[in-house]
Every structure is written in structure tokens, then in C-alpha cells.
Design a protein around this motif. Structure first.
Motif, short mmCIF file in Angstrom:
data_model
loop_
_atom_site.label_atom_id
_atom_site.label_comp_id
_atom_site.label_asym_id
_atom_site.label_seq_id
_atom_site.Cartn_x
_atom_site.Cartn_y
_atom_site.Cartn_z
N PRO B 217 0.81 -1.23 0.00
CA PRO B 217 0.00 0.00 0.00
C PRO B 217 0.84 1.27 0.00
CG PRO B 217 0.07 -0.91 2.20
CD PRO B 217 0.94 -1.80 1.33
N HIS B 218 2.15 1.14 -0.17
CA HIS B 218 3.01 2.33 -0.15
C HIS B 218 3.39 2.74 -1.56
CE1 HIS B 218 3.86 -0.05 3.55
NE2 HIS B 218 3.39 1.07 4.06
N ASP B 219 3.39 4.01 -1.78
CA ASP B 219 3.73 4.54 -3.10
C ASP B 219 5.15 5.10 -3.00
OD1 ASP B 219 3.57 5.32 -5.65
OD2 ASP B 219 2.16 6.96 -5.33
N THR B 220 6.14 4.22 -3.15
CA THR B 220 7.53 4.67 -3.03
C THR B 220 8.28 4.35 -4.33
OG1 THR B 220 8.72 2.66 -2.36
CG2 THR B 220 7.37 3.74 -0.67
N VAL B 221 9.50 4.84 -4.44
CA VAL B 221 10.30 4.60 -5.64
C VAL B 221 10.88 3.18 -5.66
CG1 VAL B 221 10.89 7.04 -5.90
CG2 VAL B 221 12.42 5.53 -4.59
N LEU B 224 6.97 -2.21 -5.93
CA LEU B 224 6.04 -2.55 -7.00
C LEU B 224 5.05 -3.56 -6.43
CD1 LEU B 224 8.71 -3.18 -9.79
CD2 LEU B 224 7.16 -1.22 -9.69
N SER B 225 3.88 -3.63 -6.99
CA SER B 225 2.94 -4.65 -6.49
C SER B 225 3.14 -5.99 -7.21
CB SER B 225 1.50 -4.16 -6.57
OG SER B 225 1.16 -3.81 -7.88
N LEU B 429 0.26 0.75 -6.59
CA LEU B 429 -0.99 1.16 -5.96
C LEU B 429 -1.94 1.82 -6.96
CD1 LEU B 429 -2.44 1.49 -3.23
CD2 LEU B 429 -1.02 3.47 -2.77
N HIS B 430 -1.40 2.63 -7.84
CA HIS B 430 -2.24 3.41 -8.76
C HIS B 430 -2.24 2.89 -10.18
CE1 HIS B 430 -2.52 6.20 -5.48
NE2 HIS B 430 -1.21 6.30 -5.43
#
Lengths: 434, 434
Positions: B217-221, B224-225, B429-430
Motif C-alpha cells: 500500500p506504499h507509493d515509493t520509488v 512494485l505490487s 498502488l495506482h
């Protein structure tokens, strides 16, 4: 501080060439324990084979021989014995149990072949794959993948990795698994088809070995809900015959991979490897229907037809393979390229291997406008395919490709009645574990 | 009837060695079209490089030069021209458009580097990967996978394929994607951990390259999911130091794979390939904390600590790599083997590559009773792991392994700021498309 290194390990397959009288150390599972009145035989199994270890009365005084499947390190004297399985055995052994004594396995792994039924074999996969005959099955599969890659690497193909989580269906809406993707609907890719095509615009030649997912509601011996797909796609072709010619090379490479990398498995299972003809015989779908006596408006080949064609090509061409080209466009996906001379037929083929469909391949459309028309004529909205179509709007070479199902290949090769037998941990309508 | 074969294709990279004055045929995308007053230059891009094509006034009378990204077949006269990019160009060309004229690409692919922002690059992945600098990035990734496999194939490791659809969590219940599996809940595997361990009982040495799924659930560099995991597991080890020694071989093989199989990409991107020391320096977690001045009860290393350790090992050992061993057991998964001399610490490690965690590895438990105790002490029900645990009840050798994240490896090697830059079609996430 490091411990002193353990004694150098010798693999079972190397024991017969060790010098008699020297001490050698093998490590592995106890494959068989056989206690006679004054002597006990332990057969130790490692990844290379079996070693016989003999415990005489004085050895047995020091402790019981560990039960089957226990993992051991055994150091013993290399001793010739023409009656031992490999002509050599280990005597006066020091046996160290690495771990604990194993529980009795659910099936007797030391028997030449497993007698348990398929559900028992599959329910206990982690243990039943230890059987040397089972292990050999997967070694054939692994060597096939290696041969596939070696063939394509040598021809400047690039390995790619396409996403398995996708926003929409790749080929048709049916048989799709739905994923809860952060609160919205995602899907599991049924094939890398759209991605491998797009990547032809980048690398010209691509392949991928990966899982594909089909929410296959049928419980048959040929269907899995997750299987391994060997995918190829390449550009600058004339038509599907170029695709078939590459497929021939790949099948030859897979067969050669088995010979080169799975020698012991080949010896254990002795399957009849296919002869790959210099050119795979081709028959047009229309002529195939005629040959098997099916009505000329039949849209597909029934399994009985495929078997009849397999027998025919063996008789007439001595070939295990037959390509049936020209399948009716109505039965092929929208991205299929039509036959230029008659658009009822397609520039695609099914490859039959010993009378069973193994591979589907062909030429794809490459003009953007052809995609828009093909989708419209099937009542589909091109905007639903916008990302995919943009590759074509921005220029794509004539291209084509194919996909081989690993499990079908191995099953057919080994004459396994059920693809589940050749899948490490199969998934189907009823099975999501182990 | 087959058409007469098309003229023999010459790759762009071969044009400079073609005989001047002969006719040669290149095929590819129009990379750049540059119209001067009386002459137009077309640069044609194929998988091997670029070819300059010159259209003089009489050529242009026969028709306009096709726009960028259009796929063409060009036959022209090989002509020396010291001012041409490769010293050679094709003149008096016959140009055939294979398909239609391409739409203007969303970014100018002919520029030395892409100037668009990351979202635009990712949204138009099928087109932006065509940029030679982007393509080179994936060629590094593909060559890394090839080097990984070559290293392990040479050491008798078997490639395996574990299921991605599973009935329960493999490591922890968090970050798990749920799948509608024929009406019941299934999950996407977070790692092949349990399967690769079980298969050590079969093949002793296994590897797998495959997708893993984290509902991150983290949007980091760095997250990846869905990403590509290079997994290794093998038996009959003494402890985690044997795992680290193999990891060293694998990293050396991946680096060598890049050198051998991605020469042009290496030249295009000129990354600093790591020197792999004969032995990777090791520091104990406890000493690492001390070195960076962290409190001794800190349970983990912060990113700043990792960077400091990376700088330290470079300074003191000239190494790009540092293994931090002995991580606290409380921070490691239940299957981790404790340090025999002090059970607060583990026989596991993180490998830092230039100050960033790249690999986690170590020795696993191998006794059934140890698993039961480890699960119980964490308040977990062993029965939930019955299939997995049965492998241990039936005898497993001491074993260990590691997992390398392909995208992290490539990103760190190429100093990419974001793992998405080195992933063909990233998922987060997106982002679930393209």
C-alpha cells in the motif's frame, strides 16, 4: 569462528568410480531400509542416484539404522560387491542423522513405481516428487525449458517479463480470474499475447516463460487453471509459415535440451523422443476436414479428427507433427491475420503432436486500421483496447508467434494420461493446494 | 504457392561492413526523418542499431519519405560517407512501407534521451521502450537473468515452477492480493518460499525466476505490487555462509552475463559494473549498529544506516557489497534458522549493494519440531501450514537460499531513481495499465 569443514561429499553417481578401500561420504535421504537377520541395508538417495550402505552386526550395536526419508550423512569404505546395485557399496559406515528421524512417508518411495492413485500423489506432492521416477518427469520439463531458451537466445531473441496483473481481458472475457486490486477489479492475465506483440515493436524478437491463468470451469485431464506458457513473438516475417519454421527450430531445441541436460531422466523414463522433420508437414484446414471425412462447414477439428490426422501424417510422412493451417477466421481471435487469398481462412495454425493439439500460432494483424475493423466487426469497442492499439498506430512490423503449453508438451512426450501428473503443484477447479 | 522470398535482410550493425556499391536491404522503424532543402535523411532503427538513408531529389519525386515510427523495408546502395553516423549510408533507396504511416509518437524517440516525465513514459510504455536508451535498460535486465541461470545450471540446480495461486499466505497475512477462485478465496503468492524449500527435498538445488505479488500500500520509488524474483534454494549446507558464497557466484555470473550478452547496451548506458570480491565482506548486525552509532537495541537498519555501511565497506574493503548477518530473530520470518551460539540472532543476512538492500537470504529451519515451536511461539497454528510442514516431517536436509529482486538489481546498477524506470510494465498502488 567457523567449524572445520565437513568431509568432502561424493555424489551417489560418483561412488562406483571411487577407489575401493577409501572412505567416502554420501549425503541424502534414506531411500530404503532393509533389515535382514544379521545385516541391514540402507539405500541412500541423492540428486544423482542411489548408494547401498551395509551395516554389519558391529555397526548395528552402535545404534539402529534410521528410517526411510531420514536425511543422513554417511561415511563408509568403498567396497566392491558385484551384487550391489552399482557394483559398489559402502561398508563400516559412520552414519550421522541431519535433523530428526523422518515420519513414515504416505507412499513407499522405494518401490520402482508409485502405486498410489493420483489424488494421493498430488495431495502429498512435496514427498511424492522425491520418487526417482517422478523427479525424472520434472527434469524432462526443466530441460525442455532450457532447450527452448537456448534456441531463442542463439537467434537474438530477448527474454521479456509481462505483467500478470492486468486491467482487462487479453483475449476474451471468459475464464478470467478476478483480483481485488486495492479495492478495484483487476484480472490475472490469460496470456502475454498483447504484451509480447507490443514488445516486438521494441526488440523485434521476444520470448517469455511464465504462468498463465484460466478460470477453466472444466475438470478434464488436459486443463489446468494455472500453467506454464512458453511464448514467442517476432517481427519482419512474411507470413505464418515463417512462424512455423521457427517453431520447428524451437521443438528441435527442446528435444535436444532433453538429450543434453536430462540424460539420466531420459534413461529412467525412456520416452520415445520425437523425430523433428526438416520441414513440418502442413495441411490446410479445409483439406484436413476432407481427409477425416468431416462436413466441409465444420468450424473446428474434434479430438477424433486430430487423432486421425496424427495417424495419417505418421503413416504418410513418418512425422510426429502436423501443422493444420488456415483455421476459419470465425474461430480465431480478433488479432489473427487472414489468409490474403481468401479472408474466410486465417494465416494461423495448430500444431498437432502425435494427434493432439500442442501449439497454436500464426501471423497477427499489424495495421492499426485492421485492428479497429476486426474489433468493430466483432461488436467490440476499440477504446477498450486503447493501450494495445497505440502500439499499432505508432508502427508495427508484420509479425507472428506461438505459445507452447509446457505441461501438455511433457505429458504428450511421456504419455502421461493427465497433465496434473507432470505439474509440480497443479491448480484446477477443485485444487488450490498443496 | 509461396511468394518469392524477400531480399535478404542486413542488420544496421552489419551495414558498415557491407561492400560499398552493393545493394543492401534494412528493415525497421523510421527513427528520424530530417528534410533539408533538396535532400531528406531517414534514419532507420532496427534491433541492432541505426542506418542512415539518403533520399535525393529524384528519390523524393517518387514520393514523400514516410514519417517517424513507420515500419519500412529499404533497399539502397551502400555508400561511404565519413559524415554519416556509421561512416556508411544507403543511397538511391527503394522504400517500401510495411503497414501504414505511423502516427506521431507521444515523445520524440530520436532524441538522445527522453525528456518526458516518468508518468508519460510509463503511460506510453509500448512506444517509449523503443527508445534505444530505454531498450538498453531491459537488455541489461534480460542479460542479468541469463547470467543468473547460466551460473546455476552449471552447478546442477534445477529450474522449478511454483504456483502463483495459493490457498493461504506464504509469509504473513499482510500485503496479500485476494483472488476469486471459483467462488472461494485464493491468494497470489508473495514468494515461492514454501515451494522452493519443499523442492529442496526433491532436487536438492532449485531456482525459479517468476513474478511475485505484494499488495504494497506504499507509493515509493522502491516498491512494485508485482515484480520479478530470482529465487534460489539448496540443501546440504553448513550454514548461511554457504548461502552467501553461492550468492557471490550468482552475482558474478549476472555481471558476467551483462558483459557477455548485452555488450551494446553496456556501451550505450556505460554503468559502472560492480567488482565482485572473492569473498563478500561480512559484518554482524550487532557490530553494524555499533559502527553506524545506532542504539544497540535497534531491531533493524534504517536506510541512512545502510548508506553509511555501504560507504564504509567501499572505503575499507573496496567492495560494492556488504553482507550484514545475524539480524535479530524477532525481525525475521518464522522459518529462519537461529544463530547456534546465541538464539537472539539469526543465521540470515541482508546483502547491501552500494548501500541499499538488494538480497535477503539465509539458512532455514529444517527440523519439523523446530517449525512447530517457531510457529507456536508466534501464536500461529501449525495446522494452517500442514502441507508445508509435511515436507519437514518426512525429512529435509539443512538448507538455505536467497531471493534477488530483478528490478532493484537493475535500478541500482543503472542508478535509476525509481524501480518503475526499469520495469517493462510496472504495477503499483495506482497503476494497473498499460
Amino acid at each position: 569462528m567457523r567449524r572445520p569443514p565437513n568431509p568432502q561429499r561424493t555424489l551417489a553417481a560418483e561412488i562406483p568410480t571411487a577407489s575401493p578401500g577409501t572412505r567416502a561420504t554420501v549425503m541424502g535421504h534414506v531411500h530404503r531400509r532393509r533389515a535382514l537377520s544379521s545385516v541391514t541395508f540402507l539405500i541412500v538417495r541423492d540428486r544423482s542416484g542411489l548408494t547401498q550402505v551395509v551395516l554389519g552386526p558391529s555397526d548395528l550395536e552402535r545404534g539402529d539404522a534410521p528410517p526411510e526419508e531420514t536425511v543422513v550423512r554417511v561415511t563408509g569404505t568403498v567396497t566392491s560387491n558385484p551384487q550391489a546395485p552399482m557394483g559398489v557399496e559402502l561398508t563400516a559406515p559412520d552414519i550421522e542423522v541431519l535433523g530428526d528421524h523422518a515420519e513414515t512417508p504416505p507412499v513407499e518411495l522405494w518401490r520402482p513405481s508409485l502405486t498410489a492413485g493420483l489424488p494421493v500423489v498430488l495431495d502429498n506432492a512435496a514427498v511424492t516428487w522425491r520418487h526417482p521416477g517422478r523427479r525424472a518427469v520434472w527434469e524432462i520439463a526443466a530441460a525442455s525449458m532450457r532447450g527452448f531458451r537456448e534456441t531463442l537466445d542463439a537467434r537474438a531473441f530477448r527474454e521479456v517479463r509481462s505483467p500478470k496483473l492486468v486491467a482487462s481481458a487479453t483475449e476474451s472475457g471468459a475464464d478470467l480470474f478476478t483480483v481485488d486490486y486495492f479495492g478495484r477489479a483487476g484480472y490475472l492475465a490469460q496470456s502475454p499475447q498483447f504484451y509480447k506483440q507490443q514488445l516486438v515493436g521494441v526488440f523485434e524478437r521476444v520470448y517469455e516463460i511464465g504462468p498463465v491463468f484460466r478460470a477453466e470451469p472444466h475438470d478434464t485431464v488436459r486443463h489446468l487453471s494455472e500453467y506454464t506458457s512458453l511464448d514467442v513473438e517476432f517481427g519482419f516475417i512474411d507470413d505464418h509459415r515463417d512462424v512455423l519454421a521457427l517453431l520447428r527450430e524451437v521443438l528441435a531445441g527442446m528435444t535436444e535440451g532433453i538429450r543434453t541436460h536430462a540424460g539420466p531422466a531420459l534413461e529412467a523414463l525412456s520416452p520415445v523422443l520425437p523425430e523433428i522433420p526438416d520441414e513440418i508437414p502442413v495441411i490446410h484446414f479445409r483439406d484436413a476436414l476432407r481427409l477425416v471425412g468431416a462436413p466441409e462447414d465444420e468450424p473446428d477439428l474434434a479430438p477424433a479428427h486430430e487423432r486421425a490426422l496424427g495417424a495419417w501424417v505418421k503413416d504418410t510422412h513418418g512425422s510426429d507433427f502436423l501443422a493444420v493451417e488456415g483455421y476459419p477466421m470465425t474461430k480465431r481471435p480478433f488479432y489473427t491475420h487472414p489468409q490474403p487469398t481468401d479472408a474466410r481462412w486465417s494465416n494461423s495454425f495448430d500444431l498437432l503432436f502425435r494427434g493432439l493439439e500442442l501449439v497454436t500460432g500464426g501471423q497477427r494483424l499489424h495495421r492499426h486500421q485492421d485492428y479497429v475493423s476486426a474489433l468493430a466487426s466483432r461488436g467490440e469497442e476499440p477504446s477498450a483496447y486503447a493501450d494495445y492499439l497505440s502500439a499499432f498506430a505508432h508502427g508495427m512490423p508484420p509479425h507472428g508467434g506461438f505459445a507452447i503449453g509446457l505441461e501438455r508438451w511433457v505429458a504428450r512426450l511421456l504419455e502421461a494420461a493427465n497433465v496434473r501428473e507432470v505439474t509440480l503443484f497443479p491448480r484446477d477447479l477443485h485444487r488450490l493446494a498443496p
